[in-house]
Design an enzyme around this catalytic site. Structure first.
Site, PDB file in Angstrom:
ATOM      1  N   HIS A 176      -1.598 -20.987  34.757  1.00  0.00           N
ATOM      2  CA  HIS A 176      -0.970 -22.012  33.922  1.00  0.00           C
ATOM      3  C   HIS A 176       0.074 -22.796  34.704  1.00  0.00           C
ATOM      4  O   HIS A 176       0.200 -24.015  34.565  1.00  0.00           O
ATOM      5  CB  HIS A 176      -0.314 -21.374  32.688  1.00  0.00           C
ATOM      6  CG  HIS A 176      -1.292 -20.963  31.627  1.00  0.00           C
ATOM      7  ND1 HIS A 176      -2.291 -20.067  31.865  1.00  0.00           N
ATOM      8  CD2 HIS A 176      -1.424 -21.341  30.322  1.00  0.00           C
ATOM      9  CE1 HIS A 176      -3.004 -19.890  30.759  1.00  0.00           C
ATOM     10  NE2 HIS A 176      -2.506 -20.659  29.808  1.00  0.00           N
ATOM     11  N   HIS A 217       2.561 -12.961  31.805  1.00  0.00           N
ATOM     12  CA  HIS A 217       2.722 -12.732  33.241  1.00  0.00           C
ATOM     13  C   HIS A 217       4.059 -12.057  33.488  1.00  0.00           C
ATOM     14  O   HIS A 217       4.998 -12.170  32.688  1.00  0.00           O
ATOM     15  CB  HIS A 217       2.686 -14.054  34.018  1.00  0.00           C
ATOM     16  CG  HIS A 217       1.309 -14.586  34.249  1.00  0.00           C
ATOM     17  ND1 HIS A 217       0.508 -14.166  35.287  1.00  0.00           N
ATOM     18  CD2 HIS A 217       0.594 -15.520  33.584  1.00  0.00           C
ATOM     19  CE1 HIS A 217      -0.649 -14.810  35.250  1.00  0.00           C
ATOM     20  NE2 HIS A 217      -0.623 -15.640  34.221  1.00  0.00           N
ATOM     21  N   ASP A 221       5.020 -13.453  38.980  1.00  0.00           N
ATOM     22  CA  ASP A 221       3.881 -14.377  38.945  1.00  0.00           C
ATOM     23  C   ASP A 221       4.351 -15.822  38.827  1.00  0.00           C
ATOM     24  O   ASP A 221       3.732 -16.734  39.382  1.00  0.00           O
ATOM     25  CB  ASP A 221       2.973 -14.051  37.755  1.00  0.00           C
ATOM     26  CG  ASP A 221       2.511 -12.611  37.761  1.00  0.00           C
ATOM     27  OD1 ASP A 221       2.562 -11.980  38.833  1.00  0.00           O
ATOM     28  OD2 ASP A 221       2.111 -12.105  36.692  1.00  0.00           O
TER      29      ASP A 221
END
Length: 312
Positions: A176, A217, A221
């Site tokens: 994302h 996450h 990350d």
């Protein structure tokens, strides 16, 4: 009525130019789109290797309260808004006068940034599989482990979109945030609204926090995505040829065909290729993209783009 005709003529001419570029670059565009599927396939594959376990200690989890399953949609909604807003913006040269780029060439750059970042992402999440922090990846969830596939078709179909939304194991680093940062960096270079540039960075930060708060996450990350994507875009952008300058003094990017050599259509085509509006009352020059001036410099850049060469 007159303005509607002028707008329709502008859309038609702009479309003809973009279609010519598309015929030149369709193979590269298709390769970038196909890699999006390969990336999804890789993320699906690592889910078969995922083994749930205790959630790792994480600074972001300590600071940000968990949104929970009921509010997990918030981060996805914001990402959808970012994605759709960027896509719409890349097609605005078909309608608005402030044309600083060609849509086909812009998407070539975007896909190059995405593919390079996603290759690095695939390498990292296959190197080490971390226990997923999301609710559906924890011990006891039926989605935490995938049963062995019954056929090759089951793997290749990747159960889209459910398999993407409820994936586990593809953690370092956030996909994302790859898309978000690539979109923000691209607008920061080719966009024209200073306030929107500032707002885009704010939205990227909010998106980062929401991803951690929704436990999709770990914080690492997000941190890795921030410096990796920025570095990838910086170095890839240096290797790619500059986008053609659409200011009034530049050379046309593509040669005119026989139909376009007649009368008014030819004049309009030249204006649109060179960044002018069809409306004769609008005489303002377009803002230059690459900061280079003069016909010779732009002609070189235009030829390099059309011929597919890269100036080192």
């Amino acid at each position: 009525m007159w303005r509607a005709k002028q707008l329709w003529r502008k859309v038609c001419i702009e479309t003809s130019v973009e279609l010519q570029l598309l015929m030149e670059k369709w193979r590269l565009l298709l390769a970038g789109i196909i890699f999006q599927y390969i990336h999804g396939l890789a993320a699906r594959g690592v889910h078969y290797l995922h083994r749930p376990g205790p959630t790792l200690q994480d600074l972001g989890f300590m600071i940000l309260p968990e949104l929970g399953k009921e509010r997990g949609y918030i981060s996805e909604s914001l990402f959808t808004f970012i994605f759709l807003s960027f896509v719409v913006w890349t097609f605005h040269p078909f309608v608005y006068h402030s044309k600083r780029f060609y849509t086909v060439l812009l998407w070539l750059r975007v896909l190059a940034f995405l593919v390079a970042s996603q290759v690095l992402r695939i390498i990292t999440f296959y190197s080490t599989q971390l226990p997923g922090p999301n609710y559906h990846c924890r011990e006891g969830s039926m989605l935490a482990r995938l049963p062995p596939p019954k056929s090759v078709t089951e793997v290749l179909l990747i159960n889209f979109p459910r398999g993407v939304i409820y994936g586990c194991g593809d953690l370092i680093f956030s996909s994302h945030m790859i898309f978000t940062l690539v979109f923000v960096l691209t607008y920061n270079k080719y966009g024209s609204k200073r306030f929107i540039k500032f707002l885009a960075w704010v939205v990227a930060i909010v998106q980062s926090l929401l991803i951690v708060a929704s436990r999709k996450h770990y914080t690492v990350d997000i941190v890795v995505a921030w410096y990796t994507v920025n570095l990838v875009v910086f170095f890839i952008d240096k290797k790619l040829p500059e986008m053609p300058d659409r200011s009034s003094g530049s050379q046309p990017l593509l040669p005119l065909n026989a139909k376009e050599k007649d009368g008014k259509f030819r004049e309009d085509h030249h204006k649109l290729l060179n960044g002018k509006t069809v409306d004769a009352a609008d005489r303002r020059q377009r803002v230059q993209v690459n900061g280079k001036h003069g016909e010779d410099a732009n002609h070189i850049h235009s030829n390099s783009v059309v011929n597919g060469t890269v100036d080192d």
